[in-house]
Design a protein around this motif. Structure first.
Motif, mmCIF file in Angstrom:
data_model
loop_
_atom_site.group_PDB
_atom_site.id
_atom_site.type_symbol
_atom_site.label_atom_id
_atom_site.label_comp_id
_atom_site.label_asym_id
_atom_site.label_seq_id
_atom_site.Cartn_x
_atom_site.Cartn_y
_atom_site.Cartn_z
ATOM 1 N N LEU A 144 0.829 -1.199 0.000
ATOM 2 C CA LEU A 144 0.000 0.000 0.000
ATOM 3 C C LEU A 144 0.863 1.248 0.000
ATOM 4 C CD1 LEU A 144 -2.832 1.234 0.176
ATOM 5 C CD2 LEU A 144 -2.687 1.046 2.658
ATOM 6 N N GLN A 145 1.917 1.253 0.803
ATOM 7 C CA GLN A 145 2.820 2.405 0.834
ATOM 8 C C GLN A 145 3.485 2.620 -0.519
ATOM 9 O OE1 GLN A 145 3.226 4.675 3.220
ATOM 10 N NE2 GLN A 145 1.611 3.622 4.346
ATOM 11 N N THR A 146 3.848 1.512 -1.176
ATOM 12 C CA THR A 146 4.442 1.619 -2.508
ATOM 13 C C THR A 146 3.446 2.209 -3.495
ATOM 14 O OG1 THR A 146 5.872 -0.289 -2.085
ATOM 15 C CG2 THR A 146 5.506 0.312 -4.390
ATOM 16 N N LYS B 151 1.597 9.353 -5.938
ATOM 17 C CA LYS B 151 2.138 10.697 -5.764
ATOM 18 C C LYS B 151 3.087 11.050 -6.899
ATOM 19 C CE LYS B 151 1.856 11.027 -0.702
ATOM 20 N NZ LYS B 151 2.636 11.131 0.558
ATOM 21 N N ASN B 152 3.955 10.112 -7.258
ATOM 22 C CA ASN B 152 4.898 10.356 -8.349
ATOM 23 C C ASN B 152 4.178 10.612 -9.665
ATOM 24 O OD1 ASN B 152 7.050 10.047 -6.611
ATOM 25 N ND2 ASN B 152 7.473 7.941 -7.191
ATOM 26 N N LYS B 153 3.096 9.858 -9.887
ATOM 27 C CA LYS B 153 2.329 10.019 -11.135
ATOM 28 C C LYS B 153 1.685 11.397 -11.193
ATOM 29 C CE LYS B 153 0.930 8.142 -15.001
ATOM 30 N NZ LYS B 153 1.891 7.729 -16.031
#
Length: 361
Positions: A170-172, A178-180
């Protein structure tokens, strides 16, 4: 109806066995083999796999195993197999047709736990006496309802286990999302473009007439209309941190924040520093204002934080102080984007201020 542990179980009638009478292949359960709160078996060792002596309690598959030592650890379970356990664990069964799983869950409940904490004896290693355990009240529903309760508890616990096991994934997924978002933002895909906006090239000329104007290059395909590429130094002032002399104790222990790479783990909002400077330490430092984007340039290269207060940084951090016509939070998100981070790491031997970034006006 209400009943007691002693009325419906044989708690206290343990079968004692000397260690020398236990076969080497028999399972021997110790308290450290049981996980606290979940009561899961975390290791399964036979007699020949551990050094033991003295007396053990014999138990059978399906019996309740209850740790009377430090009951707040909630090491209570139904035995999955036959074996032998430490005498700190009470092995017992129920009278008549009752659900041992239901009784087990009651003994693990906060209600029963509160009871054991009130009547336990001993300070460092509190225990529950056999008398107090047998006097413990248990709410007893009909057998069919006991089974329904057990099934529902196990169903809900299985869902919790799935969530628990998926925390890393889930953290990944959150980080990837966020990166997207940041990637879309710096490529002009996050919000609609307004053709009436002043082109970024004109904005850049006003910010820094000497700035090199780059409309596009091989690294930034399909640049939106009105966007341009510039150097970080063209839209911000770059300040490299420094550390006041540690030999001067008067520089430290004040209220002026001295940010280090670990402080940037807070991300967008960096409110606190692990260390603070005095007024003398502040004067010996390179002060940066509130709204500065701090970029780690040594160690975890590319880690960024948005300073919520005026402060100073050590030499592992380069600070980008935004121009008056560049939104400070937008600058932070530019520097936090995967594109900028990749560029930073690929040219980690270069000077931070030379890294390029897309500029939108």
């Amino acid at each position: 109806m209400w009943t007691t542990v002693g009325e419906i179980t044989n708690y206290g009638d343990s079968v004692n066995v000397q260690v020398e009478d236990i076969d080497n292949s028999d399972w021997v359960l110790e308290l450290e083999d049981i996980e606290k709160d979940t009561a899961k078996i975390i290791q399964h060792l036979n007699k020949n796999e551990r050094k033991i002596n003295g007396t053990r309690h014999k138990f059978q598959k399906g019996q309740i195993l209850y740790s009377k030592l430090r009951t707040y650890l909630n090491k209570v379970l139904v035995a999955p197999n036959d074996g032998f356990c430490t005498t700190e664990i009470m092995a017992f069964g129920s009278y008549g047709i009752l659900s041992n799983n239901y009784i087990c869950y009651v003994l693990r409940s906060l209600y029963f736990l509160d009871y054991t904490l009130q009547c336990g004896y001993g300070v460092k290693m509190p225990r529950l006496s056999t008398t107090d355990a047998c006097n413990g009240l248990i709410p007893l529903p009909p057998l069919a309802e006991q089974e329904r309760i057990v099934n529902e508890i196990q169903r809900l616990f299985s869902i919790i286990d799935i969530v628990e096991n998926g925390k890393d994934g889930l953290q990944t997924a959150i980080q990837q999302a966020k990166n997207k978002i940041l990637d879309h933002a710096i490529h002009g895909k996050l919000v609609p473009q307004d053709p009436n906006d002043e082109p970024a090239s004109e904005l850049l000329k006003r910010i820094n007439p000497k700035a090199e104007i780059i409309t596009d290059n091989g690294h930034y395909q399909k640049l939106p209309v009105g966007w341009t590429i510039c150097r970080l130094k063209d839209i911000s002032k770059i300040v490299t941190g420094s550390t006041p002399s540690k030999s001067n104790c008067g520089y430290y222990g004040g209220i002026f924040p001295f940010f280090k790479p670990a402080d940037l783990d807070a991300g967008r909002h960096v409110y606190k520093a692990a260390e603070y400077l005095s007024e003398d330490g502040k004067r010996a430092s390179r002060v940066v204002p509130k709204g500065t984007t701090a970029i780690c340039c040594i160690g975890t290269i590319g880690k960024v934080g948005y300073l919520m207060y005026e402060g100073a940084t050590n030499q592992q951090i380069n600070c980008a102080i935004p121009s008056k016509v560049v939104d400070s939070v937008f600058l932070f998100y530019l520097c936090a984007s995967p594109l900028f981070n990749d560029k930073l790491n690929s040219e980690s031997s270069a000077v931070t201020s030379n890294y390029s970034a897309p500029l939108w006006a």
